[in-house]
Design a protein around this motif. Sequence first.
Motif, PDB file in Angstrom:
ATOM      1  N   THR A  28     -15.093  12.090  47.032  1.00 33.83           N
ATOM      2  CA  THR A  28     -16.122  11.313  46.330  1.00 33.83           C
ATOM      3  C   THR A  28     -17.190  12.268  45.795  1.00 33.83           C
ATOM      4  N   CYS A  29     -17.560  12.075  44.535  1.00 33.07           N
ATOM      5  CA  CYS A  29     -18.570  12.951  43.942  1.00 33.07           C
ATOM      6  C   CYS A  29     -19.916  12.686  44.614  1.00 33.07           C
ATOM      7  N   GLY A  30     -20.559  13.753  45.044  1.00 33.88           N
ATOM      8  CA  GLY A  30     -21.800  13.612  45.804  1.00 33.88           C
ATOM      9  C   GLY A  30     -23.044  13.753  44.936  1.00 33.88           C
ATOM     10  N   PRO A  31     -24.197  13.814  45.598  1.00 32.56           N
ATOM     11  CA  PRO A  31     -25.465  13.800  44.848  1.00 32.56           C
ATOM     12  C   PRO A  31     -25.821  15.148  44.226  1.00 32.56           C
ATOM     13  N   ALA A  37     -32.135  10.169  45.968  1.00 33.86           N
ATOM     14  CA  ALA A  37     -31.111   9.256  45.453  1.00 33.86           C
ATOM     15  C   ALA A  37     -31.816   7.940  45.155  1.00 33.86           C
ATOM     16  N   HIS A  38     -31.428   7.275  44.073  1.00 35.78           N
ATOM     17  CA  HIS A  38     -32.006   5.951  43.852  1.00 35.78           C
ATOM     18  C   HIS A  38     -31.063   4.893  44.422  1.00 35.78           C
ATOM     19  N   ILE A  39     -31.537   3.659  44.455  1.00 40.98           N
ATOM     20  CA  ILE A  39     -30.732   2.646  45.143  1.00 40.98           C
ATOM     21  C   ILE A  39     -29.437   2.349  44.389  1.00 40.98           C
ATOM     22  N   GLY A  40     -29.379   2.700  43.104  1.00 45.73           N
ATOM     23  CA  GLY A  40     -28.120   2.591  42.349  1.00 45.73           C
ATOM     24  C   GLY A  40     -27.106   3.595  42.881  1.00 45.73           C
ATOM     25  N   ASN A  41     -27.535   4.851  43.011  1.00 50.74           N
ATOM     26  CA  ASN A  41     -26.653   5.866  43.602  1.00 50.74           C
ATOM     27  C   ASN A  41     -26.171   5.385  44.972  1.00 50.74           C
ATOM     28  N   LEU A  42     -27.119   4.850  45.748  1.00 51.97           N
ATOM     29  CA  LEU A  42     -26.771   4.459  47.122  1.00 51.97           C
ATOM     30  C   LEU A  42     -25.761   3.320  47.139  1.00 51.97           C
ATOM     31  N   ARG A  43     -25.802   2.469  46.114  1.00 53.94           N
ATOM     32  CA  ARG A  43     -24.783   1.411  46.029  1.00 53.94           C
ATOM     33  C   ARG A  43     -23.388   2.058  45.946  1.00 53.94           C
ATOM     34  N   THR A  44     -23.284   3.100  45.145  1.00 51.44           N
ATOM     35  CA  THR A  44     -21.984   3.770  45.010  1.00 51.44           C
ATOM     36  C   THR A  44     -21.542   4.379  46.345  1.00 51.44           C
ATOM     37  N   TYR A  45     -22.491   4.994  47.079  1.00 54.98           N
ATOM     38  CA  TYR A  45     -22.097   5.596  48.367  1.00 54.98           C
ATOM     39  C   TYR A  45     -21.739   4.518  49.407  1.00 54.98           C
ATOM     40  N   ILE A  46     -22.364   3.350  49.295  1.00 53.58           N
ATOM     41  CA  ILE A  46     -22.012   2.244  50.216  1.00 53.58           C
ATOM     42  C   ILE A  46     -20.582   1.780  49.910  1.00 53.58           C
ATOM     43  N   GLY A  72     -25.769  24.002  38.490  1.00 57.67           N
ATOM     44  CA  GLY A  72     -24.873  23.819  37.336  1.00 57.67           C
ATOM     45  C   GLY A  72     -24.954  22.509  36.593  1.00 57.67           C
ATOM     46  N   HIS A  73     -25.724  21.525  37.114  1.00 62.31           N
ATOM     47  CA  HIS A  73     -25.731  20.224  36.453  1.00 62.31           C
ATOM     48  C   HIS A  73     -26.890  20.189  35.455  1.00 62.31           C
ATOM     49  N   LEU A  74     -26.563  20.143  34.182  1.00 63.95           N
ATOM     50  CA  LEU A  74     -27.616  20.091  33.162  1.00 63.95           C
ATOM     51  C   LEU A  74     -28.019  18.640  32.931  1.00 63.95           C
ATOM     52  N   GLY A 239     -16.302   7.656  42.256  1.00 62.99           N
ATOM     53  CA  GLY A 239     -17.635   7.936  41.718  1.00 62.99           C
ATOM     54  C   GLY A 239     -18.131   6.680  41.027  1.00 62.99           C
ATOM     55  N   GLY A 240     -19.270   6.801  40.369  1.00 60.41           N
ATOM     56  CA  GLY A 240     -19.774   5.674  39.588  1.00 60.41           C
ATOM     57  C   GLY A 240     -19.101   5.656  38.219  1.00 60.41           C
ATOM     58  N   ILE A 241     -19.136   4.506  37.537  1.00 57.45           N
ATOM     59  CA  ILE A 241     -18.402   4.390  36.265  1.00 57.45           C
ATOM     60  C   ILE A 241     -18.907   5.340  35.182  1.00 57.45           C
ATOM     61  N   ASP A 242     -20.150   5.781  35.298  1.00 61.80           N
ATOM     62  CA  ASP A 242     -20.663   6.717  34.285  1.00 61.80           C
ATOM     63  C   ASP A 242     -19.860   8.019  34.270  1.00 61.80           C
ATOM     64  N   HIS A 243     -19.151   8.293  35.358  1.00 64.90           N
ATOM     65  CA  HIS A 243     -18.399   9.556  35.423  1.00 64.90           C
ATOM     66  C   HIS A 243     -17.064   9.520  34.669  1.00 64.90           C
ATOM     67  N   ILE A 244     -16.639   8.331  34.270  1.00 62.99           N
ATOM     68  CA  ILE A 244     -15.302   8.251  33.646  1.00 62.99           C
ATOM     69  C   ILE A 244     -15.178   9.092  32.363  1.00 62.99           C
ATOM     70  N   PHE A 272     -22.363  -0.267  38.045  1.00 67.19           N
ATOM     71  CA  PHE A 272     -23.771   0.078  38.205  1.00 67.19           C
ATOM     72  C   PHE A 272     -24.614  -1.023  38.840  1.00 67.19           C
ATOM     73  N   LEU A 273     -25.642  -0.580  39.505  1.00 68.82           N
ATOM     74  CA  LEU A 273     -26.735  -1.455  39.894  1.00 68.82           C
ATOM     75  C   LEU A 273     -27.706  -1.422  38.719  1.00 68.82           C
ATOM     76  N   VAL A 274     -28.133  -2.584  38.280  1.00 65.07           N
ATOM     77  CA  VAL A 274     -29.044  -2.599  37.133  1.00 65.07           C
ATOM     78  C   VAL A 274     -30.328  -3.349  37.481  1.00 65.07           C
ATOM     79  N   LYS A 279     -30.133   0.234  32.994  1.00 62.31           N
ATOM     80  CA  LYS A 279     -29.565   1.076  34.046  1.00 62.31           C
ATOM     81  C   LYS A 279     -30.687   1.864  34.711  1.00 62.31           C
ATOM     82  N   MET A 280     -30.510   2.139  35.993  1.00 65.07           N
ATOM     83  CA  MET A 280     -31.531   2.905  36.690  1.00 65.07           C
ATOM     84  C   MET A 280     -31.150   4.366  36.599  1.00 65.07           C
ATOM     85  N   SER A 281     -32.054   5.214  36.149  1.00 67.57           N
ATOM     86  CA  SER A 281     -31.614   6.595  36.005  1.00 67.57           C
ATOM     87  C   SER A 281     -32.549   7.553  36.720  1.00 67.57           C
TER      88      SER A 281
HETATM   89  P1  AMP Z   1     -25.873  11.735  40.674  1.00 71.11           P
HETATM   90  O1  AMP Z   1     -26.648  12.167  41.875  1.00 71.11           O
HETATM   91  O2  AMP Z   1     -26.730  11.424  39.509  1.00 71.11           O
HETATM   92  O3  AMP Z   1     -24.763  12.692  40.334  1.00 71.11           O
HETATM   93  O4  AMP Z   1     -25.183  10.330  41.024  1.00 71.11           O
HETATM   94  C1  AMP Z   1     -24.595  10.056  42.263  1.00 71.11           C
HETATM   95  C2  AMP Z   1     -23.625   8.892  42.176  1.00 71.11           C
HETATM   96  O5  AMP Z   1     -24.283   7.674  41.811  1.00 71.11           O
HETATM   97  C3  AMP Z   1     -22.529   9.071  41.115  1.00 71.11           C
HETATM   98  O6  AMP Z   1     -21.300   8.630  41.660  1.00 71.11           O
HETATM   99  C4  AMP Z   1     -22.976   8.196  39.969  1.00 71.11           C
HETATM  100  O7  AMP Z   1     -21.883   7.775  39.198  1.00 71.11           O
HETATM  101  C5  AMP Z   1     -23.616   7.045  40.710  1.00 71.11           C
HETATM  102  N1  AMP Z   1     -24.627   6.271  39.956  1.00 71.11           N
HETATM  103  C6  AMP Z   1     -25.556   6.729  39.085  1.00 71.11           C
HETATM  104  N2  AMP Z   1     -26.355   5.725  38.641  1.00 71.11           N
HETATM  105  C7  AMP Z   1     -25.923   4.582  39.251  1.00 71.11           C
HETATM  106  C8  AMP Z   1     -26.325   3.194  39.230  1.00 71.11           C
HETATM  107  N3  AMP Z   1     -27.359   2.770  38.503  1.00 71.11           N
HETATM  108  N4  AMP Z   1     -25.632   2.311  39.989  1.00 71.11           N
HETATM  109  C9  AMP Z   1     -24.595   2.720  40.760  1.00 71.11           C
HETATM  110  N5  AMP Z   1     -24.173   4.004  40.840  1.00 71.11           N
HETATM  111  C10 AMP Z   1     -24.814   4.931  40.106  1.00 71.11           C
END
Ligand code: AMP
Length: 469
Positions: A28-31, A37-46, A72-74, A239-244, A272-274, A279-281
């Motif tokens: 699983t792709c990590g942080p 981490a925002h609660i959207g990220n945490l939804r993915t880890y849950i 390395g993450h720009l 991972g989250g769908i943004d990674h596709i 995503f959690l919205v 979207k939460m970024s």
């Molecule tokens: P990052 O730390 O930005 O690399 O993101 C960590 C994980 O959270 C990745 O699997 C992302 O795809 C996921 N992610 C980012 N934003 C959201 C969101 N709003 N809701 C759910 N998952 C998200």
Amino acid sequence: MSFYVFNSLGKEKEEFIPVRENYVGLYTCGPTVYNYAHIGNLRTYIFEDILKKSFEYINYEVNHVMNITDVGHLQSDADTGEDKMELGAKRENKTVWEIAKYYEDAFFDDCNKLNIERPAVVCRATEHIKEMIELVQLLEKKGYTYISNGNVYFEIDKFKDYNKLANLSMEELEAGSRVEVDENKKNPLDFVLWFTNSKFKNQIMQWDSPWGRGFPGWHLECSAMSIKYLGERIDIHCGGIDHIPVHHTNEIAQSEAALGHKWVNYWMHGEFLVVDGGKMSKSSGDFLTLARLIEEGFKPLEYRFFCLQSRYRKQLMFSFDALRDAGVALKKLKSKIASIKESADGSETINANKIEAYRQKFAEQLSDDLNTPNAFTVLSDVMKDDELNSKEKIFLIEDFDNVFSLDLLKEEVAEMPVVDEKLINDLIAERNEARNKKDWAKADEIRNRLSEMNIELVDTKESVTWKIK
Ligand code: AMP
Ligand code: ZN
């Protein structure tokens, strides 16, 4: 029991067939540890935690590997913008290493509070530079790379299945990389494997490489580390769908180009959690953290419960009202469970057949691409079933909670308010000084401030003491 998962590769629900019997290699792709981490990220880890625990529930051994992106993450996933770690360091006037350590700890602290189990292997990008360089060398040997302005690029036109995961039109795929085009690329979708310091002159995180001092491109770490820890054929990658369209598409291209065969069998992505339709970024800086929810009076497990009420592949709309409703529902559930527990008398016996039938029903829901809402329905059926005695019910609740991880049988402990004694004593000293100077306005102001902190002052002839109101 068959386990069905929705595979983003092919976009269909499929029966899970492991590479090795009864074993799941899960990556699983990590942080990226430059901010909380925002609660959207945490939804993915849950979601990933539930996935792992569901497989364990049906007796699979799961080897869970997660990376920590600390280099390395720009800003844009497509190699443009500033370096995220450097941004964090500038924002807080710390070194990149301090930033990485601080936010990695903060991340695992959040995970602990949410009962997200730590993966068996947690690997940091900065500790796997050697493996990444070797992967680039292999790709170079196989003719998939070119050098431009000192940086090493992956040439996507050499990899025929580039679009197989995203399955988008070229126009859609290019949309992300068109915002700011890197002029060094032959194709705007090519991506960086190794940046030399022609990219950022003052980059602090730099390593020697055959192409010059520099640092790896972001996508490289997941390929190099997953292959190192899980081997060349991996069962599931999440991972989250943004990674596709970018990150996972690039991971597949470089891994399969290097290995010469299919790399990951099942790709699973959390929606995503919205908030208010948006979207939460993390990069915008305007996001909700778990700490903020706690400040607002919520418990972390109420957020976990809120997430589990809907399916991971559905967008989830966050609002404080919705979270409050979930919190009330969880409290009700726990209080019903507490009364079942109280009513259990030691003499009851457990009927293994009845237990097994319910365990089967529960597993069926989880095996249906993680149908957590229906798994809760099985739990409530157990609680309502008059043919089960209290002991059997408690056994099943505890058993299901191995997956839910909501501490369903734990008693609520009244929380003691946290008091900062040093601050209180300093304020009292400041107030005494004001009183000595007959500055009654200031003395009152300090008393009011302490009162807002729930502290009551007790003035005696000799001294001033305090107590919690
Ligand atoms: P990052 O730390 O930005 O690399 O993101 C960590 C994980 O959270 C990745 O699997 C992302 O795809 C996921 N992610 C980012 N934003 C959201 C969101 N709003 N809701 C759910 N998952 C998200
Ligand atoms: Zn990744």
